[in-house]
Scaffold this motif. Structure first.
Motif, PDB file in Angstrom:
ATOM      1  N   LEU A 122      39.323  45.374  29.681  1.00 17.94           N
ATOM      2  CA  LEU A 122      39.019  46.140  28.475  1.00 17.94           C
ATOM      3  C   LEU A 122      37.587  46.656  28.561  1.00 17.94           C
ATOM      4  CD1 LEU A 122      40.349  43.646  25.754  1.00 17.94           C
ATOM      5  CD2 LEU A 122      41.465  45.772  26.463  1.00 17.94           C
ATOM      6  N   GLY A 123      37.365  47.848  28.028  1.00 15.61           N
ATOM      7  CA  GLY A 123      35.998  48.358  28.010  1.00 15.61           C
ATOM      8  C   GLY A 123      35.967  49.860  28.195  1.00 15.61           C
ATOM      9  N   ASP A 124      34.782  50.349  28.514  1.00 16.84           N
ATOM     10  CA  ASP A 124      34.556  51.792  28.620  1.00 16.84           C
ATOM     11  C   ASP A 124      34.669  52.253  30.075  1.00 16.84           C
ATOM     12  OD1 ASP A 124      32.286  50.720  29.682  1.00 16.84           O
ATOM     13  OD2 ASP A 124      31.002  51.218  27.984  1.00 16.84           O
ATOM     14  N   CYS A 125      33.963  53.321  30.405  1.00 14.74           N
ATOM     15  CA  CYS A 125      34.045  53.877  31.759  1.00 14.74           C
ATOM     16  C   CYS A 125      33.603  52.877  32.832  1.00 14.74           C
ATOM     17  CB  CYS A 125      33.234  55.160  31.860  1.00 14.74           C
ATOM     18  SG  CYS A 125      31.560  55.005  31.230  1.00 14.74           S
ATOM     19  N   GLU A 126      32.884  51.851  32.431  1.00 12.37           N
ATOM     20  CA  GLU A 126      32.453  50.860  33.418  1.00 12.37           C
ATOM     21  C   GLU A 126      33.608  49.971  33.875  1.00 12.37           C
ATOM     22  OE1 GLU A 126      28.891  48.774  32.329  1.00 12.37           O
ATOM     23  OE2 GLU A 126      27.696  50.597  32.409  1.00 12.37           O
ATOM     24  N   VAL A 127      34.754  50.076  33.220  1.00  9.96           N
ATOM     25  CA  VAL A 127      35.944  49.418  33.789  1.00  9.96           C
ATOM     26  C   VAL A 127      36.871  50.443  34.443  1.00  9.96           C
ATOM     27  CG1 VAL A 127      35.981  47.288  32.428  1.00  9.96           C
ATOM     28  CG2 VAL A 127      37.135  49.292  31.531  1.00  9.96           C
ATOM     29  N   TYR A 128      37.172  51.547  33.740  1.00  9.25           N
ATOM     30  CA  TYR A 128      38.199  52.430  34.303  1.00  9.25           C
ATOM     31  C   TYR A 128      37.706  53.291  35.476  1.00  9.25           C
ATOM     32  CZ  TYR A 128      36.580  56.362  31.285  1.00  9.25           C
ATOM     33  OH  TYR A 128      35.856  57.341  30.666  1.00  9.25           O
ATOM     34  N   GLU A 129      36.396  53.319  35.701  1.00  9.94           N
ATOM     35  CA  GLU A 129      35.896  54.061  36.864  1.00  9.94           C
ATOM     36  C   GLU A 129      35.367  53.133  37.954  1.00  9.94           C
ATOM     37  OE1 GLU A 129      34.047  57.846  36.467  1.00  9.94           O
ATOM     38  OE2 GLU A 129      34.081  57.734  34.274  1.00  9.94           O
ATOM     39  N   ASP A 130      35.166  51.863  37.627  1.00 11.22           N
ATOM     40  CA  ASP A 130      34.444  50.993  38.557  1.00 11.22           C
ATOM     41  C   ASP A 130      35.293  49.908  39.218  1.00 11.22           C
ATOM     42  OD1 ASP A 130      32.250  52.471  37.920  1.00 11.22           O
ATOM     43  OD2 ASP A 130      31.177  50.913  36.822  1.00 11.22           O
ATOM     44  N   ILE A 131      36.539  49.773  38.781  1.00  9.90           N
ATOM     45  CA  ILE A 131      37.355  48.668  39.323  1.00  9.90           C
ATOM     46  C   ILE A 131      38.679  49.222  39.852  1.00  9.90           C
ATOM     47  CG2 ILE A 131      38.489  46.462  38.798  1.00  9.90           C
ATOM     48  CD1 ILE A 131      36.486  46.330  36.341  1.00  9.90           C
ATOM     49  N   SER A 132      38.918  49.017  41.134  1.00 12.79           N
ATOM     50  CA  SER A 132      40.165  49.504  41.736  1.00 12.79           C
ATOM     51  C   SER A 132      41.273  48.470  41.539  1.00 12.79           C
ATOM     52  CB  SER A 132      39.963  49.770  43.231  1.00 12.79           C
ATOM     53  OG  SER A 132      41.216  49.878  43.862  1.00 12.79           O
ATOM     54  N   THR A 133      42.251  48.833  40.719  1.00 20.18           N
ATOM     55  CA  THR A 133      43.382  47.927  40.468  1.00 20.18           C
ATOM     56  C   THR A 133      44.247  47.758  41.726  1.00 20.18           C
ATOM     57  OG1 THR A 133      44.440  49.879  39.497  1.00 20.18           O
ATOM     58  CG2 THR A 133      43.597  48.219  37.976  1.00 20.18           C
ATOM     59  N   VAL A 134      44.321  48.807  42.528  1.00 21.87           N
ATOM     60  CA  VAL A 134      45.129  48.727  43.760  1.00 21.87           C
ATOM     61  C   VAL A 134      44.469  47.775  44.759  1.00 21.87           C
ATOM     62  CG1 VAL A 134      45.882  50.047  45.782  1.00 21.87           C
ATOM     63  CG2 VAL A 134      46.283  50.949  43.493  1.00 21.87           C
ATOM     64  N   GLU A 135      43.142  47.809  44.828  1.00 24.51           N
ATOM     65  CA  GLU A 135      42.439  46.894  45.720  1.00 24.51           C
ATOM     66  C   GLU A 135      42.687  45.440  45.287  1.00 24.51           C
ATOM     67  OE1 GLU A 135      41.047  47.515  48.456  1.00 24.51           O
ATOM     68  OE2 GLU A 135      39.640  45.895  48.917  1.00 24.51           O
ATOM     69  N   LEU A 136      42.673  45.198  43.987  1.00 19.61           N
ATOM     70  CA  LEU A 136      42.934  43.841  43.478  1.00 19.61           C
ATOM     71  C   LEU A 136      44.319  43.366  43.917  1.00 19.61           C
ATOM     72  CD1 LEU A 136      41.521  43.990  39.816  1.00 19.61           C
ATOM     73  CD2 LEU A 136      40.726  42.489  41.646  1.00 19.61           C
ATOM     74  N   TYR A 137      45.266  44.290  43.921  1.00 22.25           N
ATOM     75  CA  TYR A 137      46.614  43.926  44.369  1.00 22.25           C
ATOM     76  C   TYR A 137      46.651  43.739  45.885  1.00 22.25           C
ATOM     77  CZ  TYR A 137      51.383  44.189  45.853  1.00 22.25           C
ATOM     78  OH  TYR A 137      52.559  43.902  46.494  1.00 22.25           O
ATOM     79  N   ARG A 138      46.095  44.716  46.584  1.00 22.43           N
ATOM     80  CA  ARG A 138      46.195  44.663  48.057  1.00 22.43           C
ATOM     81  C   ARG A 138      45.503  43.432  48.641  1.00 22.43           C
ATOM     82  NH1 ARG A 138      45.207  51.019  49.572  1.00 22.43           N
ATOM     83  NH2 ARG A 138      47.387  51.545  49.906  1.00 22.43           N
ATOM     84  N   GLU A 139      44.347  43.112  48.111  1.00 26.30           N
ATOM     85  CA  GLU A 139      43.581  42.003  48.699  1.00 26.30           C
ATOM     86  C   GLU A 139      43.945  40.642  48.143  1.00 26.30           C
ATOM     87  OE1 GLU A 139      41.435  42.076  51.317  1.00 26.30           O
ATOM     88  OE2 GLU A 139      42.191  44.137  51.482  1.00 26.30           O
ATOM     89  N   TYR A 140      44.358  40.609  46.858  1.00 27.79           N
ATOM     90  CA  TYR A 140      44.585  39.302  46.216  1.00 27.79           C
ATOM     91  C   TYR A 140      45.974  39.151  45.609  1.00 27.79           C
ATOM     92  CZ  TYR A 140      39.552  39.126  46.758  1.00 27.79           C
ATOM     93  OH  TYR A 140      38.288  39.145  47.282  1.00 27.79           O
ATOM     94  N   GLY A 141      46.751  40.212  45.594  1.00 26.09           N
ATOM     95  CA  GLY A 141      48.070  40.146  44.970  1.00 26.09           C
ATOM     96  C   GLY A 141      47.998  40.126  43.447  1.00 26.09           C
ATOM     97  N   ILE A 142      46.831  40.471  42.894  1.00 28.64           N
ATOM     98  CA  ILE A 142      46.670  40.440  41.429  1.00 28.64           C
ATOM     99  C   ILE A 142      47.304  41.688  40.818  1.00 28.64           C
ATOM    100  CG2 ILE A 142      44.982  40.567  39.539  1.00 28.64           C
ATOM    101  CD1 ILE A 142      43.030  39.001  41.341  1.00 28.64           C
TER     102      ILE A 142
END
Lengths: 362, 186
Positions: free
Chosen positions: A60-80
């Motif tokens: 949750l949050g502003d542009c500092e979440v939706y521009e700064d965190i790759s959800t695909v990377e979280l999945y690819r590297e950790y399965g999250i």
């Protein structure tokens, strides 16, 4: 006589119905589609199209979440399996209601909240409000979110009947307004807005003096409510400050957040001072001079967050769950495709032309 | 046939009246994001800027013989001050306006954009070479501030006149370490 009255009533009903349909069609045409240029207003609604995938982590949050965190990377590297329910200048009370809205559909194990929004103690602007709230599904929660968010000049009718708010757009209509009257293309990958261009960080101006170093009471109140809501639902809350340095995050604010987090037993990490540990190189890992990360930086930050999350919480490795893995593989393919398209444009034009504020709505 | 015409005209009238009613309302409620994004600017401390020329209040600063006041148009002041400044600009979140920062030797001017015009959002004094028209400069004591401006009515040395806020930031010893003129946030 009776027949005449019935006939008139029928005509009135038909008139009202036709008017309502016309108004609805007009509204469909005039509301912004957020497909190109400023896409942020389209993010909130996208979440509801992704409910076939469980999200154990919600950001949750502003542009500092939706521009700064790759959800695909979280999945690819950790399965999250995660989703970023972020929006432009998302304020504390909006994050609270967005979390409440999320809980109608699923209960994540962890909620990660980016704290920069604590800089704002009151409703700020109608356009930001609409970008965050228009996309929420109608419910009492949305109603409450609007009430908590409206500036003095706004009214609930603008949200109930968006045509009233957007009527003056008729002269600005572009092709996508007609193409996407009834449907939208996704503008994020699980809430992550991807940019792969590079514009190095330069020197920032001196931070503005703080007349009052205290975080606003209202903002802190809503942070407490977010913590309460997580606690009531058995969700672990994690507070973060993204590693970007501008707009300035004051030490005084940091101390207050640290103190709040300590008091509530909530982990809080300010990643500004951890750029080196994350591996960020702000000459290559940002697309807008250091305000936000590009995909290369967002992957590094996601790696750091992913490591923290997997070490501290019991998260499922969805790479081992075939049904979910295949859905995530599709998301990852879209992600790679966007990177390729952006790189092709950079090669051809020297910069991206289909993303960002200057993208042309042909 | 006549009834169909009446029905058509009624529907048309309703549509036009509906839009007309909107149009006669406040045009400022239109989402300026759609025409390039110039809604209320937000400074980097998160405070909303005020409404351009509608800003009231008498607090101002004179620097290099140029009168500067929050809410005033920025361009004439910037031009008069000369070009020995460093410049920084950054778009607000989702491109809702552009925050611009002009850093001079002794002051910093931050601006916001409204209706394609830049207005002064804040003026900060950086060193003791510049004093307010009331004679307060960095290094003065809080007693000197209250002598010049009166009792602020709170623990802080923040004075508000109309839409302008004048803040004196002090250290632990009560000495002024910063002076800032701002448009009062909403």
């Amino acid at each position: 006589m009776k027949l005449r009255i019935r006939h008139r009533a029928l005509m009135l009903l038909i008139t009202l119905l036709v008017t309502a349909i016309l108004m609805w069609l007009l509204q469909c045409l005039l509301v912004p589609k957020y497909q190109k240029g400023i896409v942020e207003g389209g993010m909130m609604a996208e979440y509801y199209d992704d409910l076939d995938v469980p999200h154990e982590v919600i950001f949750l949050g502003d542009c500092e979440v939706y521009e700064d965190i790759s959800t695909v990377e979280l999945y690819r590297e950790y399965g999250i399996s995660s989703y970023i329910r972020g929006s432009a200048q998302q304020l504390l009370w909006q994050s609270y209601y967005i979390l409440e809205d999320t809980l109608q559909y699923e209960t994540p194990k962890v909620v990660v909240f980016n704290v920069y929004a604590l800089a704002y103690n009151e409703p700020q602007s109608d356009s930001y409000n609409h970008m965050t709230l228009d996309g929420m599904r109608w419910s009492k929660i949305k109603w409450d979110a609007i009430n908590a968010s409206m500036t003095e000049e706004e009214s609930m009718t603008d949200y109930l009947f968006p045509l009233l708010y957007y009527h003056s757009r008729w002269s600005d209509l572009g092709q996508s307004d007609y193409e996407h009257m009834f449907s939208r293309d996704p503008v994020t990958v699980n809430g992550y807005y991807l940019r792969s261009d590079v514009y190095p960080q330069g020197e920032f101006p001196e931070p503005k003096m703080l007349a009052d170093p205290n975080i606003g009471k209202n903002a802190m109140l809503w942070l407490g409510k977010i913590a309460d809501l997580c606690e009531e639902n058995g969700i672990d809350l994690v507070l973060v400050k993204a590693p970007t340095e501008y707009p300035h995050w004051y030490e005084e604010w940091d101390e207050q957040v640290s103190s709040f987090a300590e008091g509530r037993g909530i982990p809080y990490t300010n990643y500004i001072g951890l750029q080196e540990e994350i591996g960020l190189d702000m000459s290559t890992d940002t697309y807008d001079g250091g305000l936000h990360l590009n995909v290369y930086g967002a992957e590094k930050y996601a790696d750091t967050l992913g490591q923290f999350l997997t070490e501290n919480y019991d998260l499922t490795d969805y790479r081992t769950v075939p049904q979910i893995a295949s859905l995530w593989d599709n998301k990852a393919a879209l992600y790679d495709e966007i990177i390729d398209l952006q790189q092709q444009e950079i090669e051809e034009y020297g910069h991206v032309v289909s993303w960002g504020v200057n993208a042309i709505d042909s | 046939m006549k009834k169909i015409k009446i029905l058509g005209i009624t529907v048309l009238c309703a549509a036009v009246m509906s839009l007309g009613a909107c149009s006669s309302g406040d045009e400022d409620t239109a989402p300026e994001v759609l025409s390039g994004g110039e809604t209320k600017a937000v400074s980097d401390d998160g405070q909303a800027a005020g409404g351009g020329s509608e800003v009231t209040g008498s607090y101002h600063l004179v620097y290099r013989d140029v009168e500067l006041a929050p809410g005033a148009e920025a361009d004439p002041a910037i031009t008069s001050l000369g070009d020995d400044y460093s410049y920084f600009e950054s778009p607000s979140c989702a491109y809702q306006g552009m925050d611009k920062v002009y850093t001079y030797d002794s002051i910093i001017i931050r601006t916001y954009t409204m209706d394609e015009v830049d207005y002064i959002n804040s003026i900060e004094i950086k060193d003791d070479t510049v004093e307010t028209p009331e004679g307060i400069y960095i290094g003065c004591t809080s007693d000197q501030v209250t002598e010049a401006y009166g009792d602020s009515g709170s623990d802080t040395l923040i004075y508000v006149d109309g839409d302008i806020q004048l803040s004196f930031i002090t250290d632990g010893s009560g000495n002024v370490t910063g002076i800032s003129y701002d448009v009062v946030s909403e």
